[in-house]
Structure formats: structure tokens, C-alpha cells
Design a protein around this motif. Structure first.
Motif, mmCIF file in Angstrom:
data_model
loop_
_atom_site.group_PDB
_atom_site.id
_atom_site.type_symbol
_atom_site.label_atom_id
_atom_site.label_comp_id
_atom_site.label_asym_id
_atom_site.label_seq_id
_atom_site.Cartn_x
_atom_site.Cartn_y
_atom_site.Cartn_z
ATOM 1 N N GLU A 302 -28.268 -66.520 17.785
ATOM 2 C CA GLU A 302 -29.035 -65.275 17.900
ATOM 3 C C GLU A 302 -30.031 -65.185 16.754
ATOM 4 N N MET A 303 -31.117 -64.465 16.999
ATOM 5 C CA MET A 303 -32.154 -64.253 15.984
ATOM 6 C C MET A 303 -32.702 -62.833 16.106
ATOM 7 N N ILE A 304 -33.164 -62.325 14.962
ATOM 8 C CA ILE A 304 -33.983 -61.112 14.952
ATOM 9 C C ILE A 304 -35.388 -61.534 14.549
ATOM 10 N N LEU A 305 -36.375 -61.256 15.394
ATOM 11 C CA LEU A 305 -37.769 -61.590 15.116
ATOM 12 C C LEU A 305 -38.591 -60.318 14.922
ATOM 13 N N GLN A 306 -39.441 -60.328 13.922
ATOM 14 C CA GLN A 306 -40.425 -59.259 13.755
ATOM 15 C C GLN A 306 -41.727 -59.744 14.385
#
Length: 336
Positions: A302-306
Motif C-alpha cells: 500500500e502507498m499514500i500518494l500526494q
């Protein structure tokens, strides 16, 4: 196939001083034979009350608990005691008899039902072998580590030949490495003996490690339930999101920006999806968080991208990620 545990419209009220407390509010769940089912919630959510209702240690105010086709509310005291023999329970603080050695602790439930001493000791040694503590048979609980005490507690439960095992915060008092070993032991017992296991916990990592299904309890209500993999990939309720995203608070940059959480499928894990997206959309992204989670033996990335502030480019990126068969969720409404 009928569920081995069926909970129907369960309610539980407590009287606390001059107040009526609604501990469980219309809970309905089906748990099938052989599942490892997690029930998770924060402290005070009602999950421990729920597990105690499953064997009628707490009698519900209303609703039904049906175990293997038997409605517990309609059983006589004698029938209820017989049904409870099919339901083992392990606790956070082990509940071992301190004045008895390990072997005698495991023998204890067999003594209660009249198993002959020689037979009980032979069986107890078998159960200790299963949990990896055969050499500690003559030791006393005070001489054991926390993990070893919990293994003795598990061996003692197995001595009753249960169909169902209820684990109430069974790993909360243990360090992470010991927790992992106890969860692995429970998984092996489930696979070898087909025992249905219900795990009560406040830790999402425990659910992700071992459970196939999960129910999320919040303030006595059922917030969400289903496959662990589905809820991890796309949580729907606010309560589920809070539990899934609880590791993200340190990402202060996320506040006020357009951020997305993406979960990689098995196929997409081997492709440079983010790099290809940046090249295709001709704009950079900021990776705020990345992690790999073990969901019952399957690795999920999983990743959080801005995303860029330009709305059009951001939308293009979201569409690109969806076409790459990633689960994509915009986080701006509830993270940060």
C-alpha cells in the motif's frame, strides 16, 4: 452450509450506578466452521461483552446466540453446560493454577469430567507436545515466560476437545515476536484440527496476520464486517478506516492536500506502476507512505500518494491507477 456460530439481533444492557449502558446494539453475525474470525474494536467498544455472550457467560438482554444449531437461550442449565464443553476460551492473563505444574494444569479440565489420571496425563503430554512445551511438563507457571504460559493455556483448552476456541485479547500481554509465534500456533491448530477460532482484539495487525474474516465493533454496534482482504483494500465505514489508517498519523504533510491511498494487487506488484504513471501524466507525485502488510500469509502493498494540485492532472493519475487495477481511495476527507 449452516454457520457454527449464528448471532441474531443481539442486545445487551448493563445497569451502571443510575445509568443504563447499551453495550451491544443489534449485532448479527454468521461464523462458519473452520474460520478464524476476528472481532476488533477500541477499548469499550463492546467486543469482550460480545465474546462472553457467545458462551452465555453473559446472558444477552435480547436476541439469539445459536451454536452448532442449538439456541443457547432455550437450553436448560444442564444442556448449556454440555454445550459449553464445545467452546474453549483463552484469556489475556492466562488464568493458570499457580500451585499446579504445567502437566497438572493441562490435566485439570480432564479431571473435572472424570477422565482417569493415567489417560489424562498421557493426553496432556500430547497437547504439550503440540504447543512445543513437552519439556516444561514439571515446571510451574511462575517459571515460564508470558508466551509459554499462553501455550500452556492453549494446551489446557485443547484437552477439552473444543469445536470452537474463543480468544479474548489472548496476545495483548505479549511482545510482538511472541505474539507472532502464538498466532502461528493458533493457525496451525485451526488447520490441523478444524477448530473454529474467534479472536477478540484491539490490534489490526493481529487480524491481518491470522484472520480470514473480521467484524468491526464500535460503541456496541456492528460498523462493518466481511473478508479481511476486502476491508483492508477498501474500508467503507469510518470505524474501519480509523483502524486501517491508524499508522498514518505521522504523515503531517497529508493534511489539506489531495492524497490517495492505493493498494497493489498481486499482478501490479511486479510492475513499475507509479513510475509509468508519472511518465504518462508528465507530473511528479510525492510518496508520503509505503508499506507491505501480511494478510493471512498474502503480502499486500500500500502507498499514500500526494497528487499534484492541478485537478485535471490529479484526475488523470487516479484514472491511470484504476486502469492498472489498483484499489484507489481519495483520503482528503478523513486523513491528516
Amino acid at each position: 452450509m449452516e454457520p457454527i456460530i449464528k448471532i441474531e439481533h443481539l442486545d445487551k444492557w448493563f445497569k451502571v450506578k443510575d445509568m443504563d449502558v447499551h453495550a451491544l446494539d443489534d449485532i448479527s453475525l454468521d461464523i462458519y466452521k473452520g474460520e478464524i474470525y476476528g472481532i476488533i474494536g477500541m477499548s469499550g467498544a463492546g467486543k469482550s461483552t460480545l465474546v462472553r455472550c457467545l458462551n452465555f457467560l453473559e446472558k444477552p438482554t435480547s436476541g439469539d446466540v445459536i451454536i452448532d444449531g442449538r439456541n443457547l437461550a432455550k437450553l436448560s442449565n444442564k444442556e448449556l453446560r454440555a454445550t459449553r464443553k464445545d467452546i474453549g476460551m483463552i484469556f489475556q492473563h492466562f488464568n493458570l493454577l499457580m500451585q499446579r505444574n504445567v502437566l497438572d494444569n493441562v490435566c485439570f479440565p480432564m479431571e473435572l469430567v472424570g477422565v482417569k489420571k493415567k489417560e489424562a496425563r498421557e493426553k496432556a503430554l500430547e497437547y504439550l507436545k503440540i504447543v512445543g512445551l513437552e519439556e516444561k511438563a514439571k515446571a510451574y507457571p511462575a517459571q515460564l515466560s508470558g508466551g509459554q504460559k499462553q501455550r500452556v493455556a492453549i494446551a489446557r483448552v485443547l484437552a477439552s476437545d473444543p469445536k470452537i476456541l474463543l480468544c479474548d485479547e489472548a496476545t495483548s500481554a505479549l511482545d510482538p515476536q511472541t505474539t507472532k509465534s502464538i498466532l502461528q500456533l493458533l493457525k496451525e491448530i485451526n488447520q490441523k484440527y478444524g477448530i473454529t477460532i474467534v479472536i477478540i482484539t484491539h490490534e489490526m495487525t493481529v487480524v491481518q496476520e491470522i484472520c480470514s474474516h473480521v467484524a468491526i465493533i464500535d460503541h456496541g454496534k456492528l460498523a462493518e464486517h466481511g473478508l479481511v482482504s476486502d476491508i483492508f483494500t477498501a474500508p467503507k465505514s469510518k470505524e474501519a478506516k480509523k483502524l486501517i489508517y491508524q499508522g498514518y498519523e505521522h504523515v503531517s504533510e497529508m493534511k489539506g492536500n489531495r492524497c490517495v491511498r492505493i493498494v497493489f494487487s498481486e499482478n501490479s506488484s511486479f510492475e513499475p506502476v507509479i513510475g509509468n504513471m508519472v511518465l504518462s501524466c508528465k507530473a511528479p507525485v510525492n510518496i508520503l507512505y509505503a508499506n507491505t502488510t501480511d494478510l493471512n500469509g498474502v503480502a499486500k502493498g500500500e502507498m499514500i500518494l500526494q497528487l499534484p494540485e492541478d485537478i485535471v492532472i490529479g484526475d488523470q493519475m487516479i484514472e491511470y491507477l484504476k486502469k492498472a487495477k489498483l484499489a484507489v481511495e481519495v483520503l482528503e476527507d478523513y486523513v491528516g
